[in-house]
Design a protein around this motif. Structure first.
Motif, PDB file in Angstrom:
ATOM      1  N   PRO A  94       3.208  -3.595   8.472  1.00 23.52           N
ATOM      2  CA  PRO A  94       3.941  -4.123   9.624  1.00 23.52           C
ATOM      3  C   PRO A  94       5.253  -3.369   9.880  1.00 23.52           C
ATOM      4  O   PRO A  94       6.033  -3.137   8.962  1.00 23.52           O
ATOM      5  N   GLY A  95       5.450  -2.987  11.145  1.00 29.24           N
ATOM      6  CA  GLY A  95       6.684  -2.330  11.554  1.00 29.24           C
ATOM      7  C   GLY A  95       6.810  -0.870  11.172  1.00 29.24           C
ATOM      8  O   GLY A  95       7.775  -0.208  11.548  1.00 29.24           O
ATOM      9  N   GLY A 135       2.092  -3.493  14.366  1.00 31.91           N
ATOM     10  CA  GLY A 135       2.683  -4.761  14.762  1.00 31.91           C
ATOM     11  C   GLY A 135       2.957  -5.651  13.560  1.00 31.91           C
ATOM     12  O   GLY A 135       2.914  -5.209  12.407  1.00 31.91           O
ATOM     13  N   ASP A 136       3.193  -6.935  13.830  1.00 30.39           N
ATOM     14  CA  ASP A 136       3.587  -7.897  12.798  1.00 30.39           C
ATOM     15  C   ASP A 136       2.563  -8.090  11.695  1.00 30.39           C
ATOM     16  O   ASP A 136       2.918  -8.465  10.587  1.00 30.39           O
ATOM     17  N   GLU A 137       1.284  -7.879  11.997  1.00 28.72           N
ATOM     18  CA  GLU A 137       0.262  -8.086  10.967  1.00 28.72           C
ATOM     19  C   GLU A 137      -0.258  -6.774  10.394  1.00 28.72           C
ATOM     20  O   GLU A 137      -1.253  -6.747   9.677  1.00 28.72           O
TER      21      GLU A 137
END
Length: 162
Positions: free
Chosen positions: A46-47, A104-106
């Motif tokens: 993530p990120g 992304g976040d996941e």
């Protein structure tokens, strides 16, 4: 080299960690006997981001999102596109395919494929840099390369100067 099915679970991950650019990669084509088409499975936390924004002058790439989500910045103006499972993106050679990817976040898991033509020039527009490769294409066996270097995009020498 032997041809035949290779299970992704039998291939080890290679870890890359360059700060905000951190990911794992499994190169699928070499163990399966691939020569002219490369394929890699990427797992991005993530990120985190993949490679620097770039495009190839001599190779085409494509991606298929398997899991997670992310953002793709595409083209000369780095237009943002959301990525989700099932998305496929073709990246023909040339500036229109300049791309950068962030999970992304996941997180994000994607399959990337590419032609493996060499020589190749890879352009990194945000750094005004080019990568020159001969002997093995980008993503290929770096030990096979006769040229593998990164240069300032604007470096120039006079041809006839001695």
């Amino acid at each position: 080299m032997s041809l035949g099915p290779v299970n992704v679970d039998d291939i080890d991950w290679t870890d890359y960690d360059h700060g905000k650019r951190a990911f794992r990669r499994k190169q699928l084509a070499p163990p399966a006997g691939g020569e002219d088409i490369g394929a890699s499975l990427y797992d991005v936390a993530p990120g985190k981001r993949l490679w620097l924004r770039h495009y190839h002058e001599g190779n085409e790439e494509a991606m298929f999102v398997r899991e997670g989500s992310g953002t793709l910045w595409l083209g000369p103006d780095a237009e943002a596109h959301a990525l989700e499972p099932g998305d496929y993106v073709a990246l023909p050679a040339g500036e229109e395919s300049a791309h950068e990817i962030e999970a992304g976040d996941e997180g994000l898991r994607l399959l990337m494929v590419s032609t493996m033509a060499e020589p190749d020039i890879t352009v990194y527009p945000d750094k005004d840099m080019v990568g020159l490769y001969a002997g093995a294409a980008p993503g290929g066996d770096s030990d096979e390369r006769s040229i593998s270097t990164y240069l300032d995009l604007h470096a120039e020498m006079a041809y006839w100067e001695e």
